[in-house]
Structures are given as structure tokens and as C-alpha cells.
Design an enzyme around this catalytic site. Sequence first.
Site, PDB file in Angstrom:
ATOM      1  N   MET A   1      29.557  24.405 -52.528  1.00  0.00           N
ATOM      2  CA  MET A   1      30.245  25.700 -52.521  1.00  0.00           C
ATOM      3  C   MET A   1      31.715  25.514 -52.904  1.00  0.00           C
ATOM      4  O   MET A   1      32.527  26.419 -52.718  1.00  0.00           O
ATOM      5  CB  MET A   1      30.131  26.377 -51.162  1.00  0.00           C
ATOM      6  CG  MET A   1      28.673  26.673 -50.791  1.00  0.00           C
ATOM      7  SD  MET A   1      28.490  28.014 -49.609  1.00  0.00           S
ATOM      8  CE  MET A   1      29.363  27.377 -48.205  1.00  0.00           C
TER       9      MET A   1
ATOM     10  N   HIS B   1      31.958  15.739 -50.305  1.00  0.00           N
ATOM     11  CA  HIS B   1      31.291  16.162 -51.541  1.00  0.00           C
ATOM     12  C   HIS B   1      31.333  15.050 -52.587  1.00  0.00           C
ATOM     13  O   HIS B   1      30.343  14.769 -53.262  1.00  0.00           O
ATOM     14  CB  HIS B   1      31.998  17.377 -52.155  1.00  0.00           C
ATOM     15  CG  HIS B   1      32.003  18.611 -51.306  1.00  0.00           C
ATOM     16  ND1 HIS B   1      33.151  19.119 -50.758  1.00  0.00           N
ATOM     17  CD2 HIS B   1      31.011  19.457 -50.947  1.00  0.00           C
ATOM     18  CE1 HIS B   1      32.871  20.224 -50.098  1.00  0.00           C
ATOM     19  NE2 HIS B   1      31.581  20.456 -50.186  1.00  0.00           N
TER      20      HIS B   1
END
Length: 278
Positions: free
Chosen positions: A27, A34
Site C-alpha cells: 500500500m 517492504h
Amino acid sequence: MKVVTTIAELRKILAALPKPLGLVPTMGYLHEGHLSLVRRARGECVSVVVSIFVNPTQFGENEDLSAYPRDLDRDFDLLGAEGADLVWTPTQEEIYPVGYQTWVTVENLSQMLEGHHRPGHFRGVTTVVAKLFNATQPDKAYFGQKDAQQAVVIRRMTEDLNFPLEVVVCPTLREPDGLAMSSRNTYLDPKQRQAATVVYRSLAAAVQAFETGERDAEVLRNRMSEVLSTEPLAEPQYVSVANPETLEELNGSVERSLFSMAVYVGKTRLIDNVVVGD
Ligand code: AMP
């Protein structure tokens, strides 16, 4: 690194990328957690595509959709430096066009733990991830253990719907003081940021109890709750000792288990977990 928005552009570029292809769904507002997924994908696949989409259907009515942090230019710089081949930033209109009415639901697993407190959340997650899988057709897709239930639900969906890909779950990356990295950590003011360390401290206390022989599920839950109660800014929503595969709450003597919790610090809802007994 190429950046595309539409599915048509995505398909055109994907057709020219050598396989195997790794997909990292995010997102955005990327952090080291990430990037650890991107690095793993980079190491295991010839081509890497990262999606950035703040998926409205996985947010509840009173959740932080409009406030969710976004900084695409920064994300592109970070992904360029990691050697991602392609970034896909779909629009809401293309993922959920007017008249949209098709949903993917993993029935039981979606109701447990997080699902109990965030009704509809996993329906939104599985629907968007199925769409990301269909559009990109990866050989491997990378998810974080930070969202333990999400990983379990997506594995189930992948198997149930015969998606021809491998789901790879990567370890949780933490700040030096133990706080699990999360885009939502940016909501915390300095006092709250300090208070948030209680989440990992409570998990670590239960792990230590387990490692020194404690096996009773209720005692282990109480150990987590006890540590959480020492922090006045922390408001636990749930504390769980569950089966890591079925996500059912455990009672009595436990072996392999998922310790997990959701804790409010101010308005910020933090989740974290560890698996013991591996
Ligand atoms: P999000 O952007 O929050 O949807 O996260 C995208 C992916 O990154 C999900 O698979 C998350 O589980 C994973 N992720 C988020 N935080 C971490 C972390 N601290 N360590 C490892 N993976 C993470």
C-alpha cells in the site's frame, strides 16, 4: 524501472519481462519491511513487479483510509534503488469500476482474530490480491509475517483458487527497540512511539516464558496482558495464543503457536505477532 498505471500498460510491459516474475503487493509509504520483501524477490526471481495501491475495500468505515500516508515519489526512489523492474500504481476506478460486484472470500479464516475486530477487512484483501494475481500472473508473491493472518488467508485463497504461484512469507522487520516496522508508525507522536515498544516487549515476555517451559495458553496470554498493562498509553484490543494454521484460539497446553495482538496507542492501531515452537 518503469511505472505504469493501467492494466493494459502493465500487461504490455510484463509480456516482455523475463520469468520467473516476483510480485510484491504493497500500500506504499515504503519502509525497510517492504524493501526486505523486494530484496527477497530480487534474489529469487529474474523480474520483480511491485504494486502500490491503498485498497479502499479493506478499510472499515471508521478506519484511516483518507489519512493513510502516501509518498509515491519517495517510494519510486526506494524501489529504483532496490532494482525493481516495474511498479504498478493502479487507480481505484480501474480496480473497482462503477458497478463492481465480485468478491473473493476465504470463509472461516477471515473471521478469526483480526477479522473479528475488522469485519470485511479480509474480503477486501483477498479480492484485491486475487485481482493483483490475475493482472500480473507472478510465479512468486511476497508477503510479510508482520500480517500473520493475511499470510494464512492468502495461502488458503491461492490454494483454493488454484493460482499457479508460490506464496512466500518473509520475516517481520523491526526497529532497533523491537517495534515492528509499519507505515502506520508515522502516526505516533514521540510519547506514543516510546509507549508502542510495549507491544514487542509483551510478545518477548511470552516467548521467554514459553522458552523456559511455560505451556499453558492462558498463562501465556496473561503474561502478554500483564506487560501491556504497565503502559498507560496502550489499550489492548485482543491478545491471542492461537493455532498458526487454523488461527483457532488455544487452551490448555500448547506447542507450536501464534502469539498475536492488536493494541491501540492513541488512535493508532498496532498489530504484531511471533510464532513459537517451530
Ligand atoms: P502494507 O503496505 O502494509 O500492505 O504491507 C505490504 C506488505 O509488506 C505486506 O505483505 C506486509 O505484511 C509486509 N510488511 C509490512 N510491514 C512489514 C515488516 N515490518 N516486516 C516485514 N514485512 C512487512
